[in-house]
Design an enzyme around this catalytic site. Structure first.
Site, PDB file in Angstrom:
ATOM      1  N   ASP A 201       0.863  -1.191   0.000  1.00  0.00           N
ATOM      2  CA  ASP A 201       0.000   0.000   0.000  1.00  0.00           C
ATOM      3  C   ASP A 201       0.896   1.237   0.000  1.00  0.00           C
ATOM      4  O   ASP A 201       1.888   1.304   0.756  1.00  0.00           O
ATOM      5  CB  ASP A 201      -0.910   0.002   1.222  1.00  0.00           C
ATOM      6  CG  ASP A 201      -1.914   1.141   1.183  1.00  0.00           C
ATOM      7  OD1 ASP A 201      -2.962   0.965   0.549  1.00  0.00           O
ATOM      8  OD2 ASP A 201      -1.621   2.198   1.775  1.00  0.00           O
TER       9      ASP A 201
ATOM     10  N   GLU B  94      -4.892   2.348  -3.970  1.00  0.00           N
ATOM     11  CA  GLU B  94      -3.441   2.344  -3.959  1.00  0.00           C
ATOM     12  C   GLU B  94      -2.888   1.039  -3.395  1.00  0.00           C
ATOM     13  O   GLU B  94      -1.689   0.940  -3.098  1.00  0.00           O
ATOM     14  CB  GLU B  94      -2.903   3.528  -3.146  1.00  0.00           C
ATOM     15  CG  GLU B  94      -3.176   3.478  -1.658  1.00  0.00           C
ATOM     16  CD  GLU B  94      -4.547   4.041  -1.273  1.00  0.00           C
ATOM     17  OE1 GLU B  94      -4.744   4.348  -0.102  1.00  0.00           O
ATOM     18  OE2 GLU B  94      -5.431   4.158  -2.166  1.00  0.00           O
TER      19      GLU B  94
END
Length: 622
Positions: free
Chosen positions: A488, A531
């Site tokens: 992430d 993301e």
């Protein structure tokens, strides 16, 4: 050797005529013999009666001693050869033996004297011309003369007999002459009948022979023979109807042949076997139709190409072949198969066509490249193959106006004619395959697009949902581990808020390129959401997976992302878990990697955390 109809008919009639002549001859001989015997019988019976009367008168007149003279005169009558009297035993007893010629001489005499019955017979056998009659004299007291007045014998006693011999030679000669005339007339009638029947059968036989010849040529595919109509009867009708039938067959087969030739886009064979060529071509089109139905039900383009290979190899018996697929995006040629072996190395062409598809003449022109007469027409055909006496025929498969793939047949000199004959039908197979290949390709592209992230080009979460079980099955089959890395981007929301979503998208694209640059080609990089990214490392344990995750983390940390006119640095956090050490189910291991990711974020971000059981605090079980 098979007899012709005319010969058999004439032989049958001749046999009947011969039997008829034989029967007529036998019947005539039997009839004339019977007539001759009857005539001689009546003649001798009359002569015998005359002798009896003459002898009786001689006895009455006292001139019986001159009876031998009487008998000699009677014997000189035309038709009589001999006349003699036989004295019976009772007369001999009364009057003595008499003359020498009056003695009994043979068994016939004894028979007549004993039985009192006349004997009429041929002397010397069935075909003898001499007839003998021995007639008894019976004593009777009735009538004009009473025999008992002179003869002391009982009533009805046999006094003696008269034997007459007559020649029937003249009657036999007449009979034979009559028979010859009759047989000759019958034979003449038979010959005339045979000639008439032969003339009558000639049109039938000639027509039958012509029809037989026409049928033989028709079996060889030539329906041009016509039968001459020689009469207006049934034979003429047969010839007329046969010609009409042949004309109809020729017209219909020619129409079918031209339609089939138009269908497969080739010129019809003018001098070929009309029936066989048409039947073979129609049979081939039926197989093409069955081929189309089969490939429409195939799942992928690879299966369609496999069927094309099987058709070329088994249906047409061309074992040396190659199939290339055009990659329009990369302008390359991908090798589908060589000699029916999938993704085999190029064998017949120069290897540069794989990097530059326009080097292939068939791709560049979109036309069939015929190297059967001039092998130099295409410069990409390898010199080694040319020196080995190889020829080629390259057939492009047109899709959406361009060349989608190329089928290459590599031929020996003995295969050239067969290849040119088979070319139209092979092209029919390829025309049917073209839209199916295009549809399969479009479906594959569409399906691929649903499994890929549009912005980064990475696989998406839907891909993971479809193939997670496949990944686990591969690990089980190989007996290896699989590491999952959940990543992430740290503080990504601030990037969007500060620089805008366009810069955020650009950073995500750069980030995906960093991931792809630091993993193997067999590894999977997935945009899991926003993301968040997931990297799947097949055949990799957790220790090696930690090294890869750390290498990627460092690469991201050192990379400068463009944010408009400025450069910024970003970091990532990662969680690592592996199958089957951490879990026995894919989604369980994925959850553990996600838990490790959040542990890395909680620990300060920009780090990699390996899953441990202590990190799983939830009561939920997998």
């Amino acid at each position: 050797m098979m007899l012709k109809l005319q010969t058999k008919t004439l032989l049958a009639l001749a046999s009947v005529m011969l039997v008829l002549i034989f029967v007529i001859t036998l019947a005539s001989l039997a009839s004339f013999r019977d007539f001759s015997i009857r005539a001689a019988t009546e003649q001798t019976r009359t002569a015998a009666e005359m002798i009896r009367v003459a002898l009786t008168e001689s006895m009455l007149n006292g001139t019986i001693h001159e009876r031998d003279s009487l008998l000699n005169r009677i014997a000189q009558i035309d038709g009589l050869d001999e006349a003699r009297v036989i004295r019976g035993p009772l007369v001999q007893k009364q009057f003595g033996d008499g003359l020498t010629i009056e003695a009994t001489t043979d068994t016939t005499d004894y028979q007549v004297l004993n039985t009192g019955e006349s004997v009429y017979t041929l002397v010397g056998g069935y075909l003898s011309s001499e007839f003998r009659a021995t007639v008894p004299y019976i004593a009777s007291s009735k009538g004009d003369v009473n025999c008992l007045n002179c003869h002391a014998v009982p009533e009805g006693s046999v006094l003696g007999a008269v034997t007459l011999t007559a020649s029937i030679k003249h009657m036999r000669t007449a009979a034979l002459l009559t028979i010859v005339v009759l047989v000759g007339a019958t034979a003449l009638f038979s010959v005339i009948s045979l000639l008439f029947l032969r003339r009558l059968l000639q049109p039938l036989v000639t027509t039958a022979n012509e029809i037989e010849q026409a049928v033989r040529q028709a079996k060889a595919g030539d329906f041009s023979v016509r039968v001459q109509q020689r009469s207006n009867d049934e034979i003429g009708a047969i010839a007329r109807h046969f010609n009409s039938l042949s004309e109809g067959i020729t017209t219909k087969l020619s129409e079918i042949r031209h339609n089939v030739a138009h269908l497969i886009q080739s010129q019809p064979m003018v001098n070929g076997d009309l029936l066989a060529d048409t039947a073979n071509t129609v049979s081939g089109l039926v197989k093409v139709s069955q081929f189309k139905q089969a490939i429409e039900e195939d799942e992928t383009s690879e299966e369609v190409y496999q069927r094309i290979c099987e058709v070329i190899q088994h249906e047409f018996n061309f074992t040396s072949n190659s199939i290339y697929e055009v990659d329009e995006t990369k302008k390359q040629l991908n090798v589908i198969s060589v000699n029916n072996i999938a993704q085999a190395p190029i064998e017949w062409c120069n290897s540069d066509i794989t990097d530059k598809c326009m080097a292939c003449r068939a791709v560049r022109t979109g036309h069939c490249i015929d190297g059967t007469e001039n092998t130099l027409i295409c410069r990409s055909f390898s010199n080694e193959a040319r020196q080995d006496g190889k020829y080629y025929l390259c057939l492009p498969v047109i899709q959406s106006g361009g060349v989608g793939s190329v089928i290459q047949l590599v031929l020996e000199a003995k295969d050239l004619k067969r290849a040119m004959d088979a070319k139209p039908l092979i092209e029919s197979y390829l025309r049917e395959a073209a839209p199916v290949l295009q549809a399969k390709s479009l479906m594959a592209s569409l399906r691929e697009s649903t499994l890929n992230d549009a912005m980064t080009g990475l696989r998406n979460r839907r891909f993971l949902e479809e193939y997670s079980e496949t990944l686990v099955s591969q690990c089980k089959r190989r007996g290896t581990s699989m590491t999952l890395i959940m990543m992430d981007l740290d503080y990504f929301k601030k990037v969007n808020d500060t620089y805008g979503h366009d810069v955020g998208d650009s950073i995500l694209i750069d980030l995906s390129n960093i991931f792809k640059a630091h993993v193997r080609e067999s590894d999977l990089v997935i945009r899991y959401g926003g993301e968040e990214f997931l990297i799947i490392l097949p055949d990799t344990n957790s220790e090696d997976g930690l090294l890869v995750a750390e290498k990627i983390r460092v690469a991201v940390e050192n990379f400068q992302f463009k944010a408009g006119s400025v450069l910024i640095n970003k970091t990532i956090s990662a969680g690592v878990a592996d199958y089957p050490s951490d879990g026995q189910a894919f989604w369980q291991v994925l959850k553990y990697a996600d838990v490790s990711l959040y542990a890395a974020k909680d620990a300060g971000r920009n780090q990699v955390v390996r899953f441990t059981p202590e990190l799983w605090l939830s009561e939920e079980k997998y």
